[in-house]
Design a protein around this motif. Structure first.
Motif, PDB file in Angstrom:
ATOM      1  N   CYS A  19       0.820  -1.218   0.000  1.00 17.17           N
ATOM      2  CA  CYS A  19       0.000   0.000   0.000  1.00 17.17           C
ATOM      3  C   CYS A  19       0.853   1.268   0.000  1.00 17.17           C
ATOM      4  CB  CYS A  19      -0.918   0.020   1.220  1.00 17.17           C
ATOM      5  SG  CYS A  19      -2.243  -1.188   1.137  1.00 17.17           S
ATOM      6  N   ASP A  20       1.962   1.240   0.717  1.00 19.07           N
ATOM      7  CA  ASP A  20       2.796   2.431   0.881  1.00 19.07           C
ATOM      8  C   ASP A  20       3.745   2.675  -0.290  1.00 19.07           C
ATOM      9  OD1 ASP A  20       1.580   2.828   3.307  1.00 19.07           O
ATOM     10  OD2 ASP A  20       3.277   2.114   4.509  1.00 19.07           O
ATOM     11  N   GLU A  21       3.966   1.660  -1.118  1.00 21.96           N
ATOM     12  CA  GLU A  21       4.920   1.799  -2.228  1.00 21.96           C
ATOM     13  C   GLU A  21       4.409   2.839  -3.226  1.00 21.96           C
ATOM     14  OE1 GLU A  21       7.845   2.098  -4.280  1.00 21.96           O
ATOM     15  OE2 GLU A  21       8.143   0.474  -2.820  1.00 21.96           O
ATOM     16  N   LYS A  22       5.210   3.861  -3.444  1.00 20.44           N
ATOM     17  CA  LYS A  22       4.828   4.956  -4.357  1.00 20.44           C
ATOM     18  C   LYS A  22       5.076   4.583  -5.820  1.00 20.44           C
ATOM     19  CE  LYS A  22       3.852   7.731  -0.955  1.00 20.44           C
ATOM     20  NZ  LYS A  22       2.645   7.317  -0.297  1.00 20.44           N
ATOM     21  N   ASP A  23       6.086   3.778  -6.066  1.00 23.29           N
ATOM     22  CA  ASP A  23       6.435   3.372  -7.426  1.00 23.29           C
ATOM     23  C   ASP A  23       5.505   2.233  -7.850  1.00 23.29           C
ATOM     24  OD1 ASP A  23       7.823   1.561  -9.415  1.00 23.29           O
ATOM     25  OD2 ASP A  23       9.298   3.191  -9.349  1.00 23.29           O
ATOM     26  N   ASP A  24       4.696   2.479  -8.881  1.00 27.50           N
ATOM     27  CA  ASP A  24       3.712   1.490  -9.313  1.00 27.50           C
ATOM     28  C   ASP A  24       4.351   0.169  -9.719  1.00 27.50           C
ATOM     29  OD1 ASP A  24       1.637   3.233  -8.803  1.00 27.50           O
ATOM     30  OD2 ASP A  24       1.399   3.858 -10.888  1.00 27.50           O
ATOM     31  N   GLN A  25       5.479   0.233 -10.404  1.00 23.10           N
ATOM     32  CA  GLN A  25       6.163  -0.995 -10.844  1.00 23.10           C
ATOM     33  C   GLN A  25       6.614  -1.824  -9.638  1.00 23.10           C
ATOM     34  OE1 GLN A  25       6.599  -2.187 -13.955  1.00 23.10           O
ATOM     35  NE2 GLN A  25       7.715  -3.976 -13.217  1.00 23.10           N
ATOM     36  N   LYS A  26       7.180  -1.165  -8.650  1.00 20.74           N
ATOM     37  CA  LYS A  26       7.621  -1.874  -7.447  1.00 20.74           C
ATOM     38  C   LYS A  26       6.433  -2.452  -6.687  1.00 20.74           C
ATOM     39  CE  LYS A  26      11.967   0.586  -6.766  1.00 20.74           C
ATOM     40  NZ  LYS A  26      12.722   1.512  -5.915  1.00 20.74           N
ATOM     41  N   CYS A  27       5.328  -1.722  -6.687  1.00 20.13           N
ATOM     42  CA  CYS A  27       4.113  -2.209  -6.033  1.00 20.13           C
ATOM     43  C   CYS A  27       3.668  -3.520  -6.676  1.00 20.13           C
ATOM     44  CB  CYS A  27       3.021  -1.150  -6.127  1.00 20.13           C
ATOM     45  SG  CYS A  27       1.437  -1.664  -5.453  1.00 20.13           S
ATOM     46  N   ASN A  32       3.434  -9.528  -7.007  1.00 20.30           N
ATOM     47  CA  ASN A  32       3.818 -10.760  -7.700  1.00 20.30           C
ATOM     48  C   ASN A  32       4.718 -11.631  -6.824  1.00 20.30           C
ATOM     49  OD1 ASN A  32       2.303 -10.130  -9.967  1.00 20.30           O
ATOM     50  ND2 ASN A  32       4.001  -9.106 -10.991  1.00 20.30           N
ATOM     51  N   ASN A  33       5.562 -10.994  -6.031  1.00 22.23           N
ATOM     52  CA  ASN A  33       6.393 -11.755  -5.081  1.00 22.23           C
ATOM     53  C   ASN A  33       5.518 -12.438  -4.035  1.00 22.23           C
ATOM     54  OD1 ASN A  33       8.774 -11.086  -6.366  1.00 22.23           O
ATOM     55  ND2 ASN A  33       9.195  -9.345  -5.036  1.00 22.23           N
ATOM     56  N   TRP A  34       4.430 -11.784  -3.643  1.00 25.85           N
ATOM     57  CA  TRP A  34       3.479 -12.378  -2.694  1.00 25.85           C
ATOM     58  C   TRP A  34       2.899 -13.658  -3.297  1.00 25.85           C
ATOM     59  CZ3 TRP A  34       1.956 -12.534   2.117  1.00 25.85           C
ATOM     60  CH2 TRP A  34       0.719 -13.087   2.429  1.00 25.85           C
ATOM     61  N   ILE A  35       2.487 -13.573  -4.556  1.00 29.63           N
ATOM     62  CA  ILE A  35       1.915 -14.741  -5.230  1.00 29.63           C
ATOM     63  C   ILE A  35       2.926 -15.889  -5.241  1.00 29.63           C
ATOM     64  CG2 ILE A  35       1.117 -15.676  -7.437  1.00 29.63           C
ATOM     65  CD1 ILE A  35       0.004 -12.835  -8.052  1.00 29.63           C
ATOM     66  N   TRP A  79      -3.606  -3.950  -6.652  1.00 25.39           N
ATOM     67  CA  TRP A  79      -2.820  -4.536  -5.561  1.00 25.39           C
ATOM     68  C   TRP A  79      -3.013  -3.741  -4.270  1.00 25.39           C
ATOM     69  CZ3 TRP A  79      -1.299  -9.025  -4.412  1.00 25.39           C
ATOM     70  CH2 TRP A  79      -0.934  -9.936  -5.402  1.00 25.39           C
ATOM     71  N   ARG A  80      -3.019  -2.421  -4.386  1.00 29.16           N
ATOM     72  CA  ARG A  80      -3.208  -1.593  -3.192  1.00 29.16           C
ATOM     73  C   ARG A  80      -4.588  -1.824  -2.584  1.00 29.16           C
ATOM     74  NH1 ARG A  80      -0.298   2.173  -6.703  1.00 29.16           N
ATOM     75  NH2 ARG A  80       1.829   2.338  -5.901  1.00 29.16           N
ATOM     76  N   GLU A  81      -5.594  -1.948  -3.439  1.00 27.03           N
ATOM     77  CA  GLU A  81      -6.946  -2.217  -2.947  1.00 27.03           C
ATOM     78  C   GLU A  81      -7.015  -3.582  -2.265  1.00 27.03           C
ATOM     79  OE1 GLU A  81     -11.465  -2.877  -4.674  1.00 27.03           O
ATOM     80  OE2 GLU A  81      -9.989  -1.876  -5.940  1.00 27.03           O
ATOM     81  N   TYR A  82      -6.427  -4.587  -2.894  1.00 25.70           N
ATOM     82  CA  TYR A  82      -6.415  -5.942  -2.325  1.00 25.70           C
ATOM     83  C   TYR A  82      -5.669  -5.951  -0.991  1.00 25.70           C
ATOM     84  CZ  TYR A  82      -5.376 -10.919  -1.793  1.00 25.70           C
ATOM     85  OH  TYR A  82      -5.264 -12.197  -1.297  1.00 25.70           O
ATOM     86  N   ALA A  83      -4.504  -5.309  -0.967  1.00 21.21           N
ATOM     87  CA  ALA A  83      -3.695  -5.274   0.249  1.00 21.21           C
ATOM     88  C   ALA A  83      -4.443  -4.570   1.380  1.00 21.21           C
ATOM     89  CB  ALA A  83      -2.363  -4.588  -0.025  1.00 21.21           C
TER      90      ALA A  83
END
Length: 95
Positions: A19-27, A32-35, A79-83
């Motif tokens: 949620c806190d990650e500002k860079d969309d690609q890193k988010c 994907n790392n979670w998956i 991802w932010r919404e899911y998180a």
């Protein structure tokens, strides 16, 4: 007093990082790392089950795999919404 780290806290903090990650690609990469991590955990758990338990939990295992598959390809906003939803669920279930 226990100094052990609770699993819910680790998961909560991981979702907070998404949620806190500002860079969309890193988010998206975090998501994907979670998956990948959850797929590995699921595979390891399944491998450690005896045949009787594999049969007993087959549907739950498949439901978890389907859920993980549904997360693939999400955008950073998704991802932010899911998180956020996961963090709320964790907080709602804290004892």
């Amino acid at each position: 007093m226990s100094s052990s780290v609770k699993t819910d806290d680790v998961i909560f903090n991981f979702f907070k990082q998404i949620c806190d990650e500002k860079d969309d690609q890193k988010c998206v990469e975090l998501g994907n790392n979670w998956i990948k991590a959850m797929e590995t955990n699921l595979t390891n758990m399944e491998e450690n089950l005896d045949e009787k338990d594999k049969i007993k939990h087959k549907e739950d295992i498949q439901n978890n795999r389907n859920h993980l598959d549904s997360l693939k390809g999400k955008s950073s906003a998704e991802w932010r919404e899911y998180a956020t939803k996961c963090m709320v669920e964790i907080m709602d279930n804290k004892v």
